[in-house]
Design a protein around this motif. Structure first.
Motif, mmCIF file in Angstrom:
data_model
loop_
_atom_site.group_PDB
_atom_site.id
_atom_site.type_symbol
_atom_site.label_atom_id
_atom_site.label_comp_id
_atom_site.label_asym_id
_atom_site.label_seq_id
_atom_site.Cartn_x
_atom_site.Cartn_y
_atom_site.Cartn_z
ATOM 1 N N ARG A 114 55.593 -20.090 47.014
ATOM 2 C CA ARG A 114 55.034 -18.835 46.619
ATOM 3 C C ARG A 114 56.001 -17.665 46.379
ATOM 4 N NH1 ARG A 114 50.565 -16.037 50.133
ATOM 5 N NH2 ARG A 114 49.334 -17.614 49.558
ATOM 6 N N GLN A 150 51.718 -13.728 44.976
ATOM 7 C CA GLN A 150 51.324 -12.721 45.661
ATOM 8 C C GLN A 150 52.134 -11.384 45.386
ATOM 9 O OE1 GLN A 150 51.042 -13.253 50.284
ATOM 10 N NE2 GLN A 150 51.974 -10.963 50.518
ATOM 11 N N SER A 176 52.103 -7.097 46.057
ATOM 12 C CA SER A 176 51.915 -6.061 47.171
ATOM 13 C C SER A 176 52.317 -4.720 46.365
ATOM 14 C CB SER A 176 53.024 -6.249 48.250
ATOM 15 O OG SER A 176 52.583 -7.477 48.738
ATOM 16 N N THR A 214 47.047 -13.752 45.424
ATOM 17 C CA THR A 214 46.993 -13.179 46.909
ATOM 18 C C THR A 214 47.494 -11.722 46.471
ATOM 19 O OG1 THR A 214 47.447 -14.992 47.840
ATOM 20 C CG2 THR A 214 47.754 -13.030 49.265
ATOM 21 N N ASN A 254 48.273 -8.387 48.618
ATOM 22 C CA ASN A 254 48.611 -7.934 49.815
ATOM 23 C C ASN A 254 48.546 -6.352 49.979
ATOM 24 O OD1 ASN A 254 49.637 -7.592 52.455
ATOM 25 N ND2 ASN A 254 51.689 -7.396 51.687
ATOM 26 N N HIS A 256 56.701 -13.721 46.086
ATOM 27 C CA HIS A 256 56.009 -12.490 46.590
ATOM 28 C C HIS A 256 56.590 -11.466 45.697
ATOM 29 C CE1 HIS A 256 55.077 -9.481 50.088
ATOM 30 N NE2 HIS A 256 54.417 -9.263 49.128
ATOM 31 N N CYS A 262 57.575 -18.819 51.047
ATOM 32 C CA CYS A 262 57.167 -17.613 50.048
ATOM 33 C C CYS A 262 58.717 -16.869 50.377
ATOM 34 C CB CYS A 262 56.139 -16.741 50.648
ATOM 35 S SG CYS A 262 55.995 -15.099 50.040
ATOM 36 N N ASN A 309 51.489 -19.831 42.547
ATOM 37 C CA ASN A 309 51.034 -19.303 43.716
ATOM 38 C C ASN A 309 51.736 -18.102 43.858
ATOM 39 O OD1 ASN A 309 50.451 -18.344 46.486
ATOM 40 N ND2 ASN A 309 50.413 -20.538 47.236
ATOM 41 N N GLN A 323 43.947 -12.944 54.900
ATOM 42 C CA GLN A 323 45.384 -13.256 55.239
ATOM 43 C C GLN A 323 45.925 -12.273 56.043
ATOM 44 O OE1 GLN A 323 48.029 -14.974 52.100
ATOM 45 N NE2 GLN A 323 49.546 -13.356 52.880
#
Ligand code: KIV
Ligand code: ZN
Length: 521
Positions: free
Chosen positions: A101, A142, A144, A170, A172, A103, A77, A140, A229
């Protein structure tokens, strides 16, 4: 499909030592060190490795790309801010991984909205556009909301829903400033799972900082509420007071499986080796009483404790040293130990060596055993760490050092350094042997860096113990760390100092040395 979905009873481990950990002032790691750590994390069973922040520098980009190319099992990532440029650069680096991934993040609390000058609606639009862009590149993704724990709940639900709809797989939830409290951390995840449409189709991650010493507790509380996670770093390395420590959450999940019935895929026997490696390359030694990996974590001093341990180890130990890679029996090696014994011992400590490597390490081991009667596990780990830090192509190298010290000052150091392949000698004096040695280094390689930290740790007990020396230098607001071990504290000091200078040289870019050196003689 590259999405990582934990099994029902699993928690994914996301290690950010190479990104959030490396952000701690002075913890800058070299390219080779990052590759080595990533390979160990992969081998250890870390599910996702956050390898860096590709847009931050060419060095970060190269490190993430190479880690991605070398990756075996872990998802690789990279971090990116909420703009297309960052995300594209991140993708260029991680796309080489078998399981990449992206992020991406943005600060969503009122304080952060002020800084970015985005109102609530404008930020929602930005989140939608950037997450969609990332998802078009990679399946994939993520996302946040930075400073989530200080974001209004209604707004947090709105931005999380936006990110999920835009394709984030995902979400976070960072406690960026280490502000939350275990019950609150759990309630926040529970609230999001209950209120946000689509929340049951993605994975919630928890990312906690340790400003109030509650990072591990907050991460585990989030897991109890449904996060699957955990974001963490080896030794809890990270900005300010650091992050949740990988070794703490992994061992807590293992030891308290009765109340936290979730497993990780981590081979816990690799923990100690990685902890020592990260301590060495980051220049952040592990405090003696640190949970799980501290030197005293399995030491029993009082008579009552020692007596209890002899009768039944479980009296005072909730985990076994061998579970984290500390040999149960500290079989002592010495100068009569052969190559096979060394190979077996190193394998027990988690180092598998090829024949050539073993030959090289054996020579070092013999040299150490000549100077030190008994070679303990910690000595061997220091020796292995030293070998991995000792870059034969380093610009500065300590060739010879002779120090005269004692009650009659001034103390004197005769030093030969190899500087860019050319050997130079100087004789310097100082207030003590270390001061004289550092003065000699400075005379041979003049620079303006200030010494911020000088620390000595004995690796084992006894007057012939190896010393591990950590040095931290600062130049123009940037901090460089160096570390080295030797039975001679002054030699270890010289090498640690030179190690830090080498990092400074790399940072200042090869070729631009004249700007760094005010007047080298
Ligand atoms: O602490 C934090 O908020 C972060 C984000 C970039 C995830 O590290
Ligand atoms: Zn963080």
């Amino acid at each position: 499909m590259t999405q990582t979905t934990p099994k029902q009873d699993h928690v994914l481990i996301f290690d950010t030592t190479l990104r959030d950990g490396e952000q701690s002032p002075g913890a800058t790691m070299s390219h080779a060190e990052k590759l080595e750590i990533a390979s160990l994390l992969d081998e250890m069973g870390v599910d996702i490795i956050e390898a860096g922040f590709p847009i931050a520098s060419e060095g970060d980009f190269q490190a993430v790309s190479e880690i991605a190319k070398n990756s075996r099992n872990s998802v690789i990532c990279g971090l990116s801010r909420a703009n297309f440029n960052d995300i594209d650069r991140c993708w260029e680096a991680v796309k080489h991984a078998a399981r990449p991934r992206i992020h991406t993040f943005i600060g969503t609390s009122p304080l952060h909205r002020d800084i970015t000058a985005l109102d609530q609606d404008a930020m929602v639009a930005r989140i939608h556009d950037t997450v969609s862009h990332a998802r078009n590149l990679c399946d994939n993704v993520q996302w946040s909301p930075m400073d989530a724990t200080r974001t209004e709940h209604d707004y947090l639900c709105r931005v999380v829903e936006t990110a999920i709809k835009a394709g984030a797989t995902t979400i976070n939830i960072p406690d960026t400033v280490g502000y939350t409290y275990p019950r609150e951390s759990a309630d926040l995840i529970a609230m999001l799972l209950e209120r946000v449409p689509g929340a049951d189709e993605i994975i919630f991650a928890t990312h906690c900082h340790n400003d109030l010493g509650m990072a591990t507790a907050n991460s585990l509380a989030a897991v109890e509420a449904g996060a699957r996670q955990i974001e963490c770093t080896i030794n809890g390395l990270g900005e300010r007071a650091g992050n949740t420590a990988l070794e703490e959450v992994v061992m807590a999940l293992r030891v308290r499986n009765d109340i936290l019935p979730y497993r990780t895929g981590i081979d816990t026997t690799k923990i100690m080796g990685l902890s020592r490696m990260v301590a060495a390359v980051s220049g952040f030694p592990v405090q003696f009483n640190k949970a799980v990996v501290g030197k005293n974590a399995f030491a029993h001093e009082s008579g009552i404790h020692q007596d209890g341990m002899l009768k039944n180890k479980e009296t005072f130990e909730i985990m076994r040293p061998e579970d984290i890679g500390l040999a149960a029996t500290n079989l002592v090696m010495g100068k009569h130990s052969g190559r096979a014994a060394l190979r077996a011992k190193l394998s027990e400590l988690g180092y598998e060596l090829g024949d050539n490597q073993l030959k090289d390490v054996f020579v070092r081991f013999k040299a150490l055993a000549d100077r030190k009667k008994e070679v303990y596990d910690d000595d061997l780990i220091a020796l292995m760490t030293e070998a991995s830090l000792n870059d034969e192509d380093a610009y500065l190298q300590v060739r010879k050092l002779r120090v005269i010290c004692g009650t009659e000052g001034p103390q004197e150091a005769e030093l030969t350094l190899s500087i860019g392949g050319v050997e130079k000698f100087v004789d310097a004096t100082g207030d003590g042997p270390v001061d004289a040695t550092f003065n000699a280094v400075k005379m041979l390689f003049a620079h303006d860096a200030k010494l911020e930290l000088y620390q000595v740790h004995a690796v084992t007990e006894g007057t012939d113990a190896q010393a591990t020396v950590s040095v931290r230098l600062a130049l123009d607001g940037v901090v460089f760390s160096g570390q080295s071990s030797d039975t001679d504290t002054v030699v270890a000091s010289a090498k640690a100092y030179v190690n830090a200078l080498n990092r400074m040289v790399v940072h200042r870019h090869r070729g631009n040395l004249s700007a760094l050196m005010s007047s080298a003689s």
